[in-house]
Design an enzyme around this catalytic site. Structure first.
Site, mmCIF file in Angstrom:
data_model
loop_
_atom_site.group_PDB
_atom_site.id
_atom_site.type_symbol
_atom_site.label_atom_id
_atom_site.label_comp_id
_atom_site.label_asym_id
_atom_site.label_seq_id
_atom_site.Cartn_x
_atom_site.Cartn_y
_atom_site.Cartn_z
ATOM 1 C CG MET A 125 -2.855 9.337 -4.047
ATOM 2 S SD MET A 125 -2.664 7.749 -4.868
ATOM 3 C CE MET A 125 -3.796 7.936 -6.223
ATOM 4 C CB SER A 173 -0.858 0.000 1.273
ATOM 5 O OG SER A 173 -1.125 1.312 1.693
ATOM 6 C CG ASP A 215 -2.463 5.495 1.192
ATOM 7 O OD1 ASP A 215 -1.923 6.141 0.281
ATOM 8 O OD2 ASP A 215 -3.676 5.232 1.220
ATOM 9 N NE ARG A 230 -0.025 28.916 -12.631
ATOM 10 C CZ ARG A 230 -0.164 30.240 -12.580
ATOM 11 N NH1 ARG A 230 -0.691 30.799 -11.516
ATOM 12 N NH2 ARG A 230 0.223 30.992 -13.589
ATOM 13 C CD GLN A 254 31.927 9.402 -4.454
ATOM 14 O OE1 GLN A 254 32.261 10.517 -4.814
ATOM 15 N NE2 GLN A 254 32.768 8.552 -3.911
ATOM 16 C CD GLN A 282 0.698 10.795 -4.897
ATOM 17 O OE1 GLN A 282 0.884 10.813 -3.709
ATOM 18 N NE2 GLN A 282 -0.412 11.271 -5.432
#
Length: 781
Positions: free
Chosen positions: A211, A167, A169, A295, A668, A303
């Site tokens: 989200m 998930s 989230d 904006r 690096q 996502q």
């Protein structure tokens, strides 16, 4: 535990013969689910169990037919680097009914499947648990209807369930990180970094919606990782009158010459009356009150997309293997469990305990008990929130304490992504604690030359996303400049040192603590925060910069594998950095799905090289006609990258051809990954708080005097905790010739890579298997 420690448990002794495992992905998709599916399939086949795909989640289980298919080793080839889930996921209404579950049970029993591995969110896992509880009842009903015989009821009497949480989230209690969270943060941070450049040009304010309907993790961590001006999350609604406070804060930032403002809103954000706060509402507010050009960007399903990050691939691979072990050890008495990560350790937790706690959080939020909600989310969520609050808002000078202590920060060693985030956190926490902060340019060498200046809160704005080292860093050790450095400490009246760097930083602190006998100036608290791509500092499982380097290696390997898929029968040999430490080669191999990784820590000889060539020759006869081999730069002085390349080319004649690739310094560079930004920020903030504590303890008669071992420490991540360790005590744990720790935790994961690449190997699994309980944190007084 102690009794068990004497007899290690090896997975070779666990057999899956006669068992069948079904694997399904359910609920919303998440990057890394495929890596988990791949690990379950390969580990299952490895222990001689049958493994079945269940396509389209529970829907496929109910529909049966060709939705449930036995799979082979090659079925999961090339899916490691693919986002989403290749076996599909669907929301399923019929599984919520008993008839649906009856049909599903029938489909499973006919194929002899009594072990299920479910990859999904809390809804999917709860459904699985109910299914398990009803199982024997469902079988009896099927037998009465004559769909299965009495023999089957006995033979398949119980259902084993192991869950993995996929998930984005990160809303599941009991797991530090769910599969997909890190990749979702990668997507968010890529967007924020891109937006920052355009916002800078136009002096704009951007409101970003991320989200997280019921969980603010993504919003909170991305705000921490990009130094956002304001963040709205469901667990921690703003206080009454937040509109004024926020606008004042934004206009103050503009007055301080900050050309952009970033505000992050979780889609589930609410105010303290449980009313939604939307991104549009925030935008209108800024435009009406301040007239700023504003904006809104809603990230949405971006996502969930894209390739999984190195962290998610390793996490999912570790969890997948652990899930199969849990299924093999399951008995009718074991409750359904979830496998998850706590700190750096794989753990098993009772599924329903996790689900109940996750539901408690929602209940607390619904009832307006927000402090409780944050606490229930767990340690890492609470830490993130506290660190964000500490770093994002500068108190007016009048409210800051005045300690009259001066603290210097410097970078030592090679550059590592995330160093700047660490410097920013140190400077801001130091100022909040009332100290005067000084920045040293170019490490110990710059220190000796007097390149030191005071640094303010605003000076470090926007540093989290910058790669490399803005302060400048050198590998030079302090021993040859002791007099000059002592003089600079005296001149600038430096009362404490914070060193951010790699193995040289560790050696430097050892030298400075030895020099205390001659120079009183060094009798001050000193702390080191590990930052090096090699991850070779003793006393810490992770160092800042290693995750970014690992992602660079993984991305490059993905591209190289893709180029090979066109030409067929090609083996790539890739050289990684790391000095003598094989961390990057080993973990890169795990994340990229390599066939072998040569490292210094595990000696290898010509027989092993020959075995690998033969293994690849066999592999070319299957449908997977390409190979990937990683080699740490110093794994063996004679078996160089060229030597291995030439050996493989000669031995593989007529079967496969070879190419080699040295990744070099790109490892690096680059913008720091979300993990490195946050790890750098949190560990550095903690180190600064330690300095404040030590300064108070060692301040006597108007001066700071600290000359005990415990006043020169390294702060490292050890298994599940951040620990301060005196550098003097770490000496015994260090191999100074090869600049690596004598014991390294990740060597335990080495067999995983071999198993997933189909090598016979031994794997000590004594660590797993203890079912733990979800730690309910004690109520805050």
């Amino acid at each position: 535990r102690s009794a068990m420690d004497h007899q290690p448990k090896f997975f070779e002794n666990l057999s899956g013969t006669g068992k069948a495992i079904g694997v399904l992905t359910s609920g919303g998709d998440a990057q890394g689910m495929n890596a988990a599916v791949r690990a379950v399939v390969r580990m299952g086949i490895y222990v001689k169990a049958k493994v079945y795909f269940v396509y389209e989640g529970y829907q496929g289980m109910v529909d049966g037919g060709d939705n449930i298919v036995e799979v082979s080793w090659e079925s999961v080839s090339s899916i490691l680097q693919v986002g989403g889930t290749v076996i599909g996921s669907a929301r399923c209404k019929s599984f919520r009914t008993r008839e649906g579950r009856l049909q599903a049970a029938c489909n499973l029993v006919r194929r002899g499947i009594t072990n299920l591995c479910v990859i999904g969110g809390d809804g999917s896992l709860t459904g699985a648990n109910l299914f398990r509880e009803e199982w024997s009842g469902l079988l009896e009903e099927l037998a009465q209807e004559g769909k299965i015989d009495a023999e089957a009821v006995k033979k398949y009497a119980y259902l084993n369930i192991v869950g993995m949480v996929g998930s984005i989230d990160n809303d599941f209690c009991g797991t530090d990180m769910t599969i997909g969270t890190d990749s979702a943060l990668h997507r968010i941070i890529e967007v924020v970094d891109a937006i920052m450049t355009t916002a800078q040009s136009h002096q704009r304010t951007f409101v970003l919606e991320v989200m997280g309907r019921h969980c603010g993790y993504l919003a909170l961590v991305s705000a921490l990782a990009c130094g956002a001006d304001w963040v709205f999350i469901p667990e921690y609604p703003p206080e009454e009158g937040w509109e004024d406070t926020m606008c004042v804060k934004l206009s103050q930032n503009r007055a301080r010459k900050k050309r952009l403002n970033i505000i992050i809103v979780a889609e589930g954000a609410i105010d303290c009356h449980n009313k939604p706060i939307t991104s549009e509402k925030v935008k209108d507010l800024v435009v009406q009150r301040l007239g700023f050009d504003t904006r809104v960007t809603i990230l949405g399903h971006v996502q969930r997309g894209g390739t999984p990050s190195a962290f998610d691939r390793i996490l999912a691979s570790r969890m997948g293997v652990e899930a199969v072990l849990a299924l093999l050890e399951g008995t009718p008495a074991t409750p359904a469990c979830v496998v998850s990560l706590s700190g750096n350790q794989a753990v098993r937790l009772p599924l329903m305990e996790c689900v109940q706690m996750t539901q408690e959080v929602q209940k607390a939020m619904d009832e307006g008990r927000f402090l409780e909600a944050v606490r229930l989310r767990g340690r890492s969520f609470e830490n993130n929130l506290n660190t964000y609050k500490l770093l994002s808002h500068k108190k007016p000078d009048s409210e800051l304490p005045k300690t009259n202590f001066n603290v210097a920060v410097l970078n030592v060693g090679a550059p590592a992504a995330g160093m700047n985030a660490a410097v920013r956190a140190a400077v801001r926490v130091g100022i909040t604690e009332g100290h005067k902060m000084f920045a040293v340019i170019d490490g110990f060498e710059g220190f000796a030359r007097g390149k030191i200046k005071e640094i303010s809160w605003g000076d470090v704005g926007g540093w989290t996303g910058q790669g490399g080292s803005i302060l400048g860093t050198k590998r030079t050790l302090p021993a040859k400049y002791l007099e000059k450095i002592a003089e600079q400490m005296r001149t600038n009246n430096i009362n404490a040192l914070m060193v951010i760097g790699g193995f040289e930083a560790y050696l430097g602190l050892l030298e400075l603590s030895t020099a205390r006998e001659k120079h009183d100036e060094f009798c001050v608290p000193m702390v080191m925060v590990p930052a090096t791509v090699s991850n070779n500092v003793p006393g810490s499982d992770f160092s800042i910069g290693a995750d970014t380097a690992l992602n660079t290696i993984t991305d490059t390997c993905d591209r190289i594998k893709q180029s090979a898929s066109g030409t067929k029968r090609r083996v790539f040999i890739i050289e990684t950095m790391g000095g003598y430490c094989g961390y990057l080669a080993n973990m890169g191999a795990l994340a990229a799905g390599a066939d072998a990784a040569y490292i210094f820590e595990e000696q290898f000889d010509i027989r092993e090289l020959q075995a690998n060539v033969e293994h690849l020759t066999e592999k070319m006869k299957t449908s997977i006609q390409r190979g990937l081999v990683l080699r740490n730069e110093n794994c063996n002085e004679n078996y160089t990258t060229d030597f291995i390349y030439q050996l493989y080319s000669e031995e593989g004649k007529g079967v496969f051809d070879c190419r080699k690739n040295v990744l070099g310094h790109m490892q690096q560079g680059g913008a720091p990954s979300p993990f490195d930004r946050n790890f750098g920020t949190k560990i550095s903030a903690k180190a600064m708080q330690w300095i404040s504590k030590k300064l108070k303890e060692t301040y006597r008669k108007g001066k700071v005097f600290a000359n005990t071992d415990d006043s020169v420490c390294l702060l490292g991540m050890r298994r599940r905790n951040l620990v301060f360790q005196p550098v003097a005590e770490l000496k015994t744990e260090t191999d100074f010739v090869h600049r690596i720790p004598k014991e390294q935790w990740w060597l335990k994961l080495r067999p995983l890579m071999k198993i997933l690449a189909k090598y016979k190997t031994s794997y000590d699994v004594s660590d797993s298997g203890q079912l733990e309980h979800v730690a309910m944190l004690p109520k805050e007084a």
